[in-house]
Design a protein around this motif. Structure first.
Motif, mmCIF file in Angstrom:
data_model
loop_
_atom_site.group_PDB
_atom_site.id
_atom_site.type_symbol
_atom_site.label_atom_id
_atom_site.label_comp_id
_atom_site.label_asym_id
_atom_site.label_seq_id
_atom_site.Cartn_x
_atom_site.Cartn_y
_atom_site.Cartn_z
ATOM 1 N N SER A 61 12.069 13.220 -12.050
ATOM 2 C CA SER A 61 11.826 13.591 -10.656
ATOM 3 C C SER A 61 10.592 14.483 -10.520
ATOM 4 O O SER A 61 9.907 14.445 -9.490
ATOM 5 N N SER A 70 10.546 5.650 -9.457
ATOM 6 C CA SER A 70 9.892 6.867 -8.985
ATOM 7 C C SER A 70 8.385 6.699 -8.796
ATOM 8 O O SER A 70 7.780 7.398 -7.985
ATOM 9 N N GLY A 114 3.827 17.528 -13.990
ATOM 10 C CA GLY A 114 5.045 16.813 -13.631
ATOM 11 C C GLY A 114 6.157 17.029 -14.637
ATOM 12 O O GLY A 114 7.324 17.159 -14.261
ATOM 13 N N LEU A 160 7.062 13.535 -8.252
ATOM 14 C CA LEU A 160 6.417 14.325 -7.208
ATOM 15 C C LEU A 160 4.900 14.308 -7.339
ATOM 16 O O LEU A 160 4.177 14.152 -6.348
ATOM 17 N N ILE A 198 0.031 19.348 -1.731
ATOM 18 C CA ILE A 198 -0.083 17.970 -2.214
ATOM 19 C C ILE A 198 -1.548 17.604 -2.449
ATOM 20 O O ILE A 198 -1.906 16.999 -3.469
#
Length: 271
Positions: free
Chosen positions: A87, A136, A41, A91, A26
């Motif tokens: 999705s 999101s 992404g 992230l 991350i």
């Protein structure tokens, strides 16, 4: 401001190593320039749309049929594909929100409308519930707003203690405080003191404080916390909307406080 969580040596135990590995990934992703993040992404979203399990796909397909009966099968299939692809972008947006540097966040294109409603509430020393939904990009847009006005947030704790420590510590670099769903007294106290809390109540916790309210014309189980927090604290409730733009960047809108809120009817308020 809330103090950061204390680090414990037990968080370095082998059972937490997968969490630390994930946190390292991350951190690395958050170092990428914003255009590269979006590109990554989109790739991850394309993969997610093809690797997602049939149960989750069927659930999404059924929800789209319930919410958009006026669309034909091809239109809903297109929405499903876009939703699953989103999705992947989600992230990388979470990575950027949690661990992106202040300068990286400052370079993200964003327009914010309605900050005057927050400023007016602060001038009156009124607490504010910024009520949004679990889109999101919620975490990134909350951080973008926090560049202008410091806010606190409500969240659900992570199962892994190391991940929980790291993410709460990261959030407290840009949020004034973070409260779990069980810390109601602390949340009410913060609001009574004139604080601002971002909150998304669009969930079914399957507990006692759940009512069925119409959503897309369908009775859906939803928690009543907005009604109760406003009633207990006297805070203003300001709707908080945010949208990712097609070519990158975000549009954020804060509306006027909801009038005559809370009322006497928890179902009406939740609706």
């Amino acid at each position: 401001p809330q103090s950061p969580p204390s680090f414990r040596a037990a968080l370095l135990a082998p059972r937490h190593w997968p969490a630390w590995l994930g946190l390292g990934v991350i951190w690395l992703v958050a170092r990428l320039p914003y255009p590269a993040l979006l590109a990554l992404g989109r790739v991850m979203g394309w993969l997610a749309a093809r690797l997602i399990g049939p149960d989750r796909r069927d659930t999404a397909r059924r929800n789209l049929a319930l919410c958009f009966p006026e669309l034909d099968d091809a239109q809903r299939a297109r929405l499903l594909e876009l939703n699953l692809r989103d999705s992947g972008i989600m992230l990388v947006e979470f990575a950027l929100a949690w661990m992106g540097s202040g300068s990286a966040i400052g370079r993200i294109p964003v327009t914010i409308e309605g900050l005057e409603h927050l400023e007016a509430a602060h001038a009156q020393k009124r607490g504010v519930l910024l009520v949004g939904a679990h889109f999101s990009h919620l975490e990134l847009c909350a951080r973008l707003v926090s560049q202008r006005i410091r806010i606190a947030g409500m969240y659900r704790e992570h199962d892994d203690a190391a991940f929980e420590w790291a993410i709460k510590d990261a959030r407290l670099h840009y949020a004034s405080a973070m409260f779990t769903k069980d810390e109601i007294r602390q949340t009410v106290r913060w609001l009574k003191a004139g604080g601002t809390i971002w909150y998304a109540p669009d969930q079914d916790m399957r507990g006692k404080d759940v009512v069925f309210a119409p959503f897309f014309g369908i009775e859906a189980a939803t928690i009543t916390a907005t009604h109760h927090l406003a009633r207990l604290s006297g805070a203003l409730v300001i709707p908080f909307f945010h949208k990712r733009l097609e070519n990158g960047g975000y549009a954020i809108r804060l509306e006027q406080p909801l009038p005559d809120f809370p009322g006497d009817d928890a179902v009406a308020d939740t609706t």
